[in-house]
Design an enzyme around this catalytic site. Structure first.
Site, PDB file in Angstrom:
ATOM      1  N   ASP A 192      91.722  62.414  -8.428  1.00  0.00           N
ATOM      2  CA  ASP A 192      91.999  62.602  -9.842  1.00  0.00           C
ATOM      3  C   ASP A 192      91.507  64.271 -10.377  1.00  0.00           C
ATOM      4  O   ASP A 192      90.852  64.767  -9.788  1.00  0.00           O
ATOM      5  CB  ASP A 192      91.175  61.705 -10.729  1.00  0.00           C
ATOM      6  CG  ASP A 192      91.953  61.622 -12.237  1.00  0.00           C
ATOM      7  OD1 ASP A 192      91.440  60.666 -13.082  1.00  0.00           O
ATOM      8  OD2 ASP A 192      92.657  62.307 -12.365  1.00  0.00           O
ATOM      9  N   SER A 193      92.387  64.718 -11.477  1.00  0.00           N
ATOM     10  CA  SER A 193      92.224  66.091 -11.620  1.00  0.00           C
ATOM     11  C   SER A 193      91.218  66.659 -12.383  1.00  0.00           C
ATOM     12  O   SER A 193      90.856  67.792 -12.511  1.00  0.00           O
ATOM     13  CB  SER A 193      93.413  66.414 -12.340  1.00  0.00           C
ATOM     14  OG  SER A 193      93.487  65.556 -13.554  1.00  0.00           O
ATOM     15  N   PHE A 227      90.110  63.669 -17.225  1.00  0.00           N
ATOM     16  CA  PHE A 227      89.505  62.508 -17.863  1.00  0.00           C
ATOM     17  C   PHE A 227      88.017  62.450 -17.629  1.00  0.00           C
ATOM     18  O   PHE A 227      87.270  62.352 -18.383  1.00  0.00           O
ATOM     19  CB  PHE A 227      90.229  61.421 -16.928  1.00  0.00           C
ATOM     20  CG  PHE A 227      89.677  60.175 -17.553  1.00  0.00           C
ATOM     21  CD1 PHE A 227      88.664  59.583 -16.985  1.00  0.00           C
ATOM     22  CD2 PHE A 227      90.107  59.636 -18.727  1.00  0.00           C
ATOM     23  CE1 PHE A 227      88.336  58.189 -17.420  1.00  0.00           C
ATOM     24  CE2 PHE A 227      89.743  58.285 -19.307  1.00  0.00           C
ATOM     25  CZ  PHE A 227      88.740  57.632 -18.438  1.00  0.00           C
ATOM     26  N   ASP A 235      95.381  67.005 -17.080  1.00  0.00           N
ATOM     27  CA  ASP A 235      95.986  66.591 -18.332  1.00  0.00           C
ATOM     28  C   ASP A 235      94.836  66.143 -19.334  1.00  0.00           C
ATOM     29  O   ASP A 235      93.735  66.389 -18.877  1.00  0.00           O
ATOM     30  CB  ASP A 235      96.662  64.986 -18.035  1.00  0.00           C
ATOM     31  CG  ASP A 235      95.797  63.933 -17.504  1.00  0.00           C
ATOM     32  OD1 ASP A 235      94.839  64.394 -16.950  1.00  0.00           O
ATOM     33  OD2 ASP A 235      95.993  62.947 -17.772  1.00  0.00           O
ATOM     34  N   GLN A 256     101.524  60.490 -20.640  1.00  0.00           N
ATOM     35  CA  GLN A 256     100.454  60.252 -21.739  1.00  0.00           C
ATOM     36  C   GLN A 256     101.391  59.599 -23.043  1.00  0.00           C
ATOM     37  O   GLN A 256     102.461  59.181 -22.884  1.00  0.00           O
ATOM     38  CB  GLN A 256      99.778  61.617 -22.448  1.00  0.00           C
ATOM     39  CG  GLN A 256      98.921  61.925 -21.134  1.00  0.00           C
ATOM     40  CD  GLN A 256      97.418  61.112 -21.159  1.00  0.00           C
ATOM     41  OE1 GLN A 256      97.496  59.982 -21.764  1.00  0.00           O
ATOM     42  NE2 GLN A 256      97.016  61.332 -19.909  1.00  0.00           N
ATOM     43  N   GLY A 310      96.188  57.510 -20.212  1.00  0.00           N
ATOM     44  CA  GLY A 310      95.736  57.247 -21.380  1.00  0.00           C
ATOM     45  C   GLY A 310      95.719  55.757 -21.877  1.00  0.00           C
ATOM     46  O   GLY A 310      95.702  55.646 -22.711  1.00  0.00           O
ATOM     47  N   ASP A 350      93.599  51.858  -9.680  1.00  0.00           N
ATOM     48  CA  ASP A 350      92.425  52.354  -9.306  1.00  0.00           C
ATOM     49  C   ASP A 350      91.311  51.871 -10.656  1.00  0.00           C
ATOM     50  O   ASP A 350      91.919  51.766 -11.340  1.00  0.00           O
ATOM     51  CB  ASP A 350      92.244  53.628  -8.981  1.00  0.00           C
ATOM     52  CG  ASP A 350      91.946  54.579 -10.297  1.00  0.00           C
ATOM     53  OD1 ASP A 350      92.689  54.852 -11.099  1.00  0.00           O
ATOM     54  OD2 ASP A 350      90.658  54.904 -10.604  1.00  0.00           O
ATOM     55  N   CYS A 388      87.534  32.553   0.046  1.00  0.00           N
ATOM     56  CA  CYS A 388      87.550  33.650   0.339  1.00  0.00           C
ATOM     57  C   CYS A 388      87.249  33.995   1.828  1.00  0.00           C
ATOM     58  O   CYS A 388      86.211  33.344   2.207  1.00  0.00           O
ATOM     59  CB  CYS A 388      86.359  34.474  -0.471  1.00  0.00           C
ATOM     60  SG  CYS A 388      86.423  36.519   0.103  1.00  0.00           S
ATOM     61  N   CYS A 424      86.306  36.561   3.326  1.00  0.00           N
ATOM     62  CA  CYS A 424      85.683  37.852   3.553  1.00  0.00           C
ATOM     63  C   CYS A 424      84.352  37.526   4.427  1.00  0.00           C
ATOM     64  O   CYS A 424      83.858  36.711   4.483  1.00  0.00           O
ATOM     65  CB  CYS A 424      85.571  38.920   2.264  1.00  0.00           C
ATOM     66  SG  CYS A 424      83.802  38.690   1.505  1.00  0.00           S
ATOM     67  N   CYS A 434      81.517  36.268   2.267  1.00  0.00           N
ATOM     68  CA  CYS A 434      81.778  34.858   2.049  1.00  0.00           C
ATOM     69  C   CYS A 434      81.514  33.930   3.096  1.00  0.00           C
ATOM     70  O   CYS A 434      81.253  32.775   3.270  1.00  0.00           O
ATOM     71  CB  CYS A 434      83.044  34.479   1.385  1.00  0.00           C
ATOM     72  SG  CYS A 434      82.935  35.245  -0.406  1.00  0.00           S
ATOM     73  N   HIS A 490      82.654  42.166  -1.148  1.00  0.00           N
ATOM     74  CA  HIS A 490      83.487  40.967  -1.548  1.00  0.00           C
ATOM     75  C   HIS A 490      84.481  41.188  -2.731  1.00  0.00           C
ATOM     76  O   HIS A 490      85.692  40.983  -2.617  1.00  0.00           O
ATOM     77  CB  HIS A 490      82.658  39.949  -2.024  1.00  0.00           C
ATOM     78  CG  HIS A 490      83.320  38.840  -2.684  1.00  0.00           C
ATOM     79  ND1 HIS A 490      83.978  38.010  -2.218  1.00  0.00           N
ATOM     80  CD2 HIS A 490      83.507  38.633  -4.086  1.00  0.00           C
ATOM     81  CE1 HIS A 490      84.746  37.177  -3.165  1.00  0.00           C
ATOM     82  NE2 HIS A 490      84.178  37.564  -4.291  1.00  0.00           N
TER      83      HIS A 490
HETATM   84  C1  LIG Z   1      86.876  56.373 -21.433  1.00  0.00           C
HETATM   85  C2  LIG Z   1      86.057  55.090 -20.880  1.00  0.00           C
HETATM   86  C3  LIG Z   1      85.002  54.531 -21.778  1.00  0.00           C
HETATM   87  O1  LIG Z   1      86.969  54.093 -20.456  1.00  0.00           O
HETATM   88  C4  LIG Z   1      86.240  53.475 -19.346  1.00  0.00           C
HETATM   89  C5  LIG Z   1      85.505  54.623 -18.707  1.00  0.00           C
HETATM   90  C6  LIG Z   1      85.922  55.032 -17.195  1.00  0.00           C
HETATM   91  O2  LIG Z   1      87.360  54.906 -16.894  1.00  0.00           O
HETATM   92  C7  LIG Z   1      87.727  53.454 -17.069  1.00  0.00           C
HETATM   93  C8  LIG Z   1      88.970  53.384 -16.499  1.00  0.00           C
HETATM   94  N1  LIG Z   1      90.190  53.822 -17.261  1.00  0.00           N
HETATM   95  C9  LIG Z   1      90.796  54.817 -17.025  1.00  0.00           C
HETATM   96  N2  LIG Z   1      91.743  55.322 -17.897  1.00  0.00           N
HETATM   97  C10 LIG Z   1      92.118  56.475 -17.381  1.00  0.00           C
HETATM   98  C11 LIG Z   1      93.131  57.358 -17.772  1.00  0.00           C
HETATM   99  C12 LIG Z   1      93.113  58.796 -17.166  1.00  0.00           C
HETATM  100  C13 LIG Z   1      94.268  59.575 -17.575  1.00  0.00           C
HETATM  101  O3  LIG Z   1      94.891  59.553 -18.635  1.00  0.00           O
HETATM  102  N3  LIG Z   1      94.163  61.109 -16.898  1.00  0.00           N
HETATM  103  C14 LIG Z   1      93.329  61.275 -15.820  1.00  0.00           C
HETATM  104  N4  LIG Z   1      93.632  62.315 -15.397  1.00  0.00           N
HETATM  105  N5  LIG Z   1      92.672  60.230 -15.340  1.00  0.00           N
HETATM  106  C15 LIG Z   1      92.608  59.103 -15.858  1.00  0.00           C
HETATM  107  C16 LIG Z   1      91.426  57.823 -15.447  1.00  0.00           C
HETATM  108  C17 LIG Z   1      91.364  56.758 -16.191  1.00  0.00           C
HETATM  109  N6  LIG Z   1      90.608  55.811 -15.999  1.00  0.00           N
HETATM  110  O4  LIG Z   1      86.675  52.727 -16.279  1.00  0.00           O
HETATM  111  C18 LIG Z   1      86.833  51.474 -16.926  1.00  0.00           C
HETATM  112  C19 LIG Z   1      84.700  51.318 -17.093  1.00  0.00           C
HETATM  113  C20 LIG Z   1      87.276  50.134 -16.367  1.00  0.00           C
HETATM  114  O5  LIG Z   1      87.079  51.649 -18.378  1.00  0.00           O
HETATM  115  C21 LIG Z   1      87.492  52.886 -18.433  1.00  0.00           C
HETATM  116  O6  LIG Z   1      85.472  55.775 -19.625  1.00  0.00           O
HETATM  117 ZN   LIG Z   2      84.190  37.166  -0.154  1.00  0.00          ZN
END
Ligand SMILES: CC1(C)O[C@@H]2[C@@H](CO[C@@]3(CNc4nc5cc6c(=O)[nH]c(N)nc6cc5[nH]4)OC(C)(C)O[C@@H]23)O1
Ligand SMILES: [Zn+2]
Length: 373
Positions: A93-94, A97, A147, A190, A219, A269, A307, A309, A312, A338
């Site tokens: 990832d860049s 975020f 981004d 976005q 986003g 992911d 499961c 794995c 388990c 798991h």
């Molecule tokens: C903000 C906040 C609170 O959102 C949480 C927690 C950590 O991130 C999440 C998962 N969500 C998530 N959205 C994303 C959007 C982008 C994006 O628009 N651009 C780029 N470059 N990378 C992204 C990575 C991302 N991860 O991980 C859990 C814990 C699942 O909830 C989220 O920080």
């Molecule tokens: Zn398992």
């Protein structure tokens, strides 16, 4: 221009797709879940264990690896694959975020983002060019554009100029990308929870389509209501190029993953499986199970009776509950193993269901049992 990361659709079932992504470090069958290895490790998992659970690609983070141990050090040691002895694909990832969700006192300017390290408060600056340079140094197979992910539920007034700056940053990333032959570049769409702004972001990025090996939906999973995420996915995913992989960032709940696949998503992911595991929450076919509950104190059944794995097959709920309660490291390892196995197996089962044209039924049956209906 020949792209280093390519995709082939094998089967479709409605909007859902089963396919294969080819990268410089090998092939990936989709739909695929990518374990997050933020600091050059998927927390508590060895490489051998990741291979055992069937992990085909893992995620690294530009922000974290730039801060520690530093991307230039990793480059001097031969790149991230060599550094962590992982010879399969890596996506990075860049950093944008992570700066927003981790860094503090950040300032967003046209030239880039100024922020203080969440580790020691030291001052840093990451630009689109710097983010691409770090990812080039890490040598990941797939690099993400730099981004801005607007905070969940941002207004249109905030999102419109943010998209326009993210598009200008995208152009700068493409120009700065030095490893066009060995590292694929993914665009990130976005636009918040607004269909027309999602379309605007996609239209602007599509003008650079020749440089992109895939399209991510950013986003989302940042606190917006679930139905807004589903509505946006239902709108924008099918409008992304059919012949390139679509990656939904940050989603790792079983039900959300199956809904995302139904809208045409190929890659996902999330830190949730390993983060939940470390707090003692595991996935089972009958929903989440909080292992610390009193009721499992003398429960000799495995975490999930269906499961297959390693965990388990070898350990009981009672034993794993004990380990988590007394904060033994082995407990974190067993629950992480798991949870990752569960999601990777879910993706493999979804892939089979798509190939056999029974995905909708597969999804509905899974969700009915998982949600206990
Ligand atoms: C903000 C906040 C609170 O959102 C949480 C927690 C950590 O991130 C999440 C998962 N969500 C998530 N959205 C994303 C959007 C982008 C994006 O628009 N651009 C780029 N470059 N990378 C992204 C990575 C991302 N991860 O991980 C859990 C814990 C699942 O909830 C989220 O920080
Ligand atoms: Zn398992």
């Amino acid at each position: 221009m020949k792209l280093p990361v390519t995709y082939k659709i094998e089967d479709k079932d409605g909007k859902a797709r089963a396919g294969v992504i080819s990268t410089p470090h090998g092939e990936i069958e989709t739909p695929v879940f990518m374990p997050v290895g933020t600091q050059a490790t998927v927390k508590t998992m060895s490489k051998e264990e990741l291979v055992d659970i069937g992990s085909e690609i893992i995620l690294g983070n530009t922000y974290h690896l730039y801060l520690r141990p530093n991307d230039e050090l990793i480059a001097r040691l031969g790149g991230l694959h060599k550094f962590m002895n992982w010879d399969r694909p890596i996506l990075t990832d860049s950093g944008g975020f992570q700066v927003f969700s981790l860094g503090s006192l950040r300032k967003i300017k046209e030239e880039g983002v100024y922020f203080s390290s969440h580790i020691d408060g030291s001052k840093h600056f990451i630009s689109p060019e710097k983010s691409i340079q770090i990812q080039n140094n890490l040598g990941s197979d797939i690099a993400m554009l730099f981004d801005e992910c607007p905070p969940g539920l941002s207004t249109r007034e905030y999102i419109i100029p943010s998209i326009e700056r993210t598009t200008r940053w995208a152009k700068r990333c493409v120009e700065a990308h030095q490893k066009k032959d060995s590292q694929g570049l993914f665009a990130i769409v976005q636009g918040g929870i607004y269909e027309d702004l999602r379309q605007k972001s996609l239209d602007e990025l599509s003008k650079m389509d020749e440089y992109f090996s895939g399209y991510a939906i950013g986003g989302l999973a940042v606190g917006e209501p679930r139905e807004d995420m589903y509505r946006i996915l239902d709108y924008i995913v099918e409008r992304c190029p059919e012949e390139k992989p679509r990656y939904l960032m940050g989603v790792g709940e079983p039900v959300d993953m199956l809904n995302a696949i139904e809208s045409g998503i190929d890659m996902m992911d999330c830190v949730q499986p390993t983060r939940l595991a470390r707090h003692g929450t595991v996935f089972t076919k009958d929903g989440r199970l909080v292992i610390k509950s009193e009721r499992y104190k003398e429960d000799t059944k495995p975490l999930d009776e269906e499961c297959n794995c390693y965990v388990c097959k070898n350990y009981s709920r009672a034993y794993i509950r004990h380990l988590i309660k007394v904060q033994e490291v082995l407990g974190l390892r067993l629950t992480s193993y798991h949870n990752l196995y569960f999601l990777i197996k879910l993706m493999k089962d979804a892939r089979e269901a798509i190939k056999e044209k029974r995905f909708k039924e597969f999804k509905e049956n899974f969700i009915k049992r998982y949600e206990g209906k």
